[in-house]
Each structure stands twice: as structure tokens, then as C-alpha cells.
Design a protein around this motif. Structure first.
Motif, short mmCIF file in Angstrom:
data_model
loop_
_atom_site.label_atom_id
_atom_site.label_comp_id
_atom_site.label_asym_id
_atom_site.label_seq_id
_atom_site.Cartn_x
_atom_site.Cartn_y
_atom_site.Cartn_z
N GLY A 222 0.85 -1.09 0.22
CA GLY A 222 0.02 0.06 0.08
C GLY A 222 0.83 1.22 -0.12
N TYR A 223 -0.15 2.28 -0.05
CA TYR A 223 0.87 3.77 -0.05
C TYR A 223 0.66 4.15 1.55
N ARG A 224 1.90 4.87 1.89
CA ARG A 224 1.85 5.23 3.41
C ARG A 224 3.16 6.15 3.82
N TYR A 225 3.22 6.61 4.63
CA TYR A 225 4.44 7.34 5.21
C TYR A 225 5.18 6.49 6.08
N ALA A 226 6.54 6.41 5.91
CA ALA A 226 7.28 5.56 6.79
C ALA A 226 8.52 6.58 7.24
N ALA A 227 8.94 6.26 8.45
CA ALA A 227 9.94 7.04 8.96
C ALA A 227 11.40 6.45 8.46
N ARG A 228 11.44 5.41 8.03
CA ARG A 228 12.69 4.98 7.54
C ARG A 228 12.70 4.71 5.81
N ASP A 229 13.60 4.74 5.39
CA ASP A 229 13.83 4.51 3.68
C ASP A 229 14.04 2.96 3.98
N PRO A 230 12.93 2.53 3.17
CA PRO A 230 12.98 0.78 3.21
C PRO A 230 13.80 0.21 2.54
N ASP A 231 14.69 0.85 1.53
CA ASP A 231 15.77 0.38 0.42
C ASP A 231 17.08 0.34 1.67
N ARG A 232 17.21 1.06 2.53
CA ARG A 232 18.52 1.11 3.42
C ARG A 232 18.34 0.80 4.62
N ASP A 233 17.11 0.83 5.25
CA ASP A 233 16.75 0.75 6.61
C ASP A 233 17.25 1.79 7.45
N THR A 234 17.50 3.04 7.08
CA THR A 234 17.91 3.88 7.56
C THR A 234 16.77 5.36 7.66
N PRO A 235 16.90 6.27 8.55
CA PRO A 235 16.03 7.25 8.57
C PRO A 235 16.21 8.08 7.20
N TRP A 236 15.23 8.66 6.71
CA TRP A 236 15.34 9.48 5.66
C TRP A 236 16.29 10.63 6.04
N PRO A 237 16.88 11.18 4.87
CA PRO A 237 17.85 12.60 5.19
C PRO A 237 16.74 13.58 5.59
N ALA A 238 17.67 14.51 6.60
CA ALA A 238 17.01 15.61 7.31
C ALA A 238 16.35 16.47 6.13
N MET A 239 15.08 17.33 6.37
CA MET A 239 14.66 18.15 5.73
C MET A 239 15.66 19.55 5.73
N PRO A 240 16.35 20.09 4.86
CA PRO A 240 17.14 21.16 4.98
C PRO A 240 16.09 22.44 5.48
N PRO A 241 16.63 23.17 6.35
CA PRO A 241 15.65 24.38 6.89
C PRO A 241 15.14 25.14 5.82
N GLN A 242 16.14 25.44 4.85
CA GLN A 242 15.63 26.12 3.77
C GLN A 242 14.49 25.77 2.71
N PHE A 243 14.36 24.27 2.72
CA PHE A 243 13.42 23.51 1.92
C PHE A 243 11.91 23.93 2.93
N ALA A 244 12.08 23.91 4.14
CA ALA A 244 10.72 23.98 4.93
C ALA A 244 10.46 25.46 5.13
N GLY A 245 11.54 26.52 4.79
CA GLY A 245 11.26 28.03 4.87
C GLY A 245 10.29 28.10 3.57
N LEU A 246 10.91 27.78 2.44
CA LEU A 246 10.36 27.98 1.13
C LEU A 246 9.04 27.70 1.06
N ALA A 247 8.70 26.30 1.65
CA ALA A 247 7.41 25.79 1.65
C ALA A 247 6.40 26.48 2.49
N GLY A 248 7.16 26.77 3.68
CA GLY A 248 5.92 27.68 4.46
C GLY A 248 5.93 28.97 4.18
N ASP A 249 6.47 29.66 3.17
CA ASP A 249 6.53 31.13 2.98
C ASP A 249 5.49 30.92 1.50
N ALA A 250 5.67 30.02 0.90
CA ALA A 250 4.75 29.94 -0.38
C ALA A 250 3.23 29.52 0.09
N ALA A 251 3.19 28.69 1.29
CA ALA A 251 1.75 28.26 1.85
C ALA A 251 1.14 29.68 2.30
#
Ligand SMILES: O=C(O)CCC(=O)C(=O)O
Length: 212
Positions: free
Chosen positions: A74-103
Motif C-alpha cells: 500500500g501507500y503510506r508514510y514511513a520514518a525509514r527508507d525501506p531500501d536502506r533501513d535508515t532514517p530519511w535524510p533531514a529536511m534542510p531548513p531552507q526547504f521548510a522555509g520555502l514551503a512555509g513562505d509559499a503556503a
């Protein structure tokens, strides 16, 4: 916070709750591209499988505290990358800033994404019409940033049968949809071949959501 340099003519309403902000990501495009390189060197792009057993033509990876995945279960959100069994890379603060500002510019102040799906389209890749509904709270909007080759974004209504508008998206454009448009069907037509001076023969897309 990003300046409102591109408001005015560059702001186009697509529907109630849905706005296209032309060129909004251009001032930080090289930073975004460098960060995508770093993220995809840690959690590489991969073509996931749908629950129905089809391999997607779009290659995907994620950054953030959770990432969107699909496989036979199925479709879902996962805390870990299933291919590597590691957490996903952190979201750079500039990404969140751009998205928050556009919203905020689209009328959704206080948006703070925890998930950023990164889509990589090569010529011919497409995303069929779908709704984003794997998130817990639909009061949060979706923010979608386009980089690289141009594409035709399909933006429809709340029913799959509603005829979608065809919206040309270019490098640096951002689309935000929420409120009455949050569950609008949307998709991307097959990517036309070409070469973008910064991104090459690809289109990259960042889709920000608050999943949890
Ligand atoms: O690539 C795009 O512009 C749209 C991406 C999208 O619809 C999605 O990730 O759900």
C-alpha cells in the motif's frame, strides 16, 4: 522568509484554495539542486511499485522525518527508507522555509512540513491523476516546487471525472493547494524530452506535506 518579489502578475489562482506562484523558487534554485544531490546520494532515487504491482515511471526519494512510500502492501508514510533501513535524510531548513513562505502567500499561514517527496522525471515519465490523501490532517496544504524541464501539470476537481486544467509549469514555479482544493485530483503529463541548463534531461519536483 522569502521576499514577495513575484507576487502580482506572477500569482495565478487555479481554483479556490489553489495558487500558482511563478518563479517563486528561482532565488534559491542552485541551493535546492545541491541539496537534492546530497539527499539523493544518501537515499537514492528509486522507482517504487504500486499496490497493484506496477513500477512507477517517476523515480522518488524523500527527506524529512517521514517519507512517502508505496509497495505491494500500500501507500503510506514511513520514518525509514525501506531500501536502506535508515532514517530519511533531514529536511534542510531552507526547504521548510520555502514551503512555509509559499503556503503563507497562498493563504495557509503556519505550514510546517514534516515530509518532502522528491520526484525525478526523465523524458516519458508521468504521474497519473490522483489525490494526496495519505496524510492525517487535510487542513494542511500541499506545496509543490518544480525544477528543471517544463511539464504540464493537470489540476482537476474533487472527482476523478472532473476535467483537469492543463497548467504549464517551469523551473522555479510553486503550486500550493489546500482548503477546498486540498483533495483535488492532480497529475503530470508525460515529460517531453529536452535539456535544462541546470538540471539536464530531467524534471525534479519537491512536494511538501504535513503527514503526521
Ligand atoms: O511533479 C509534480 O508536479 C506533482 C507531484 C505530485 O503530484 C505528487 O507528488 O503527488
Amino acid at each position: 522568509m522569502m521576499p514577495d518579489l513575484f507576487e502580482g502578475d506572477a500569482r495565478q489562482a487555479l481554483d479556490e484554495g489553489a495558487v500558482l506562484l511563478r518563479g517563486q523558487a528561482l532565488p534559491i534554485d542552485t541551493m535546492l539542486l545541491a541539496a537534492i544531490e546530497t539527499i539523493s546520494s544518501q537515499s537514492p532515487f528509486r522507482r517504487m511499485t504500486t499496490p497493484g504491482g506496477f513500477q512507477m515511471s517517476v523515480a522518488m526519494t524523500n527527506c524529512g522525518s517521514v517519507g512517502w512510500v508505496t509497495d505491494r502492501s500500500g501507500y503510506r508514510y514511513a520514518a525509514r527508507d525501506p531500501d536502506r533501513d535508515t532514517p530519511w535524510p533531514a529536511m534542510p531548513p531552507q526547504f521548510a522555509g520555502l514551503a512555509g513562505d509559499a503556503a503563507r502567500q497562498a493563504g495557509f499561514a503556519g505550514f510546517s512540513p514534516d515530509a518532502c517527496l522528491i520526484n525525478c522525471y526523465e523524458p516519458g515519465a508521468r504521474l497519473s491523476l490522483h489525490q494526496d490523501k495519505d496524510e492525517q490532517d487535510y487542513r494542511h496544504p500541499v506545496v509543490s516546487v518544480s525544477l528543471g524541464l517544463p511539464a504540464i501539470f493537470q489540476f482537476g476537481g474533487l472527482r476523478r471525472t472532473d476535467r483537469p486544467q492543463r497548467v504549464p509549469l517551469r523551473h522555479g514555479d510553486i503550486v500550493v493547494w489546500g482548503g477546498p482544493a486540498r483533495l483535488a485530483y492532480h497529475g503530470v503529463l508525460a515529460l517531453k524530452d529536452g535539456v535544462h541548463p541546470l538540471v539536464g534531461r530531467r524534471r525534479l519536483n519537491l512536494t511538501f506535506r504535513k503527514a503526521l
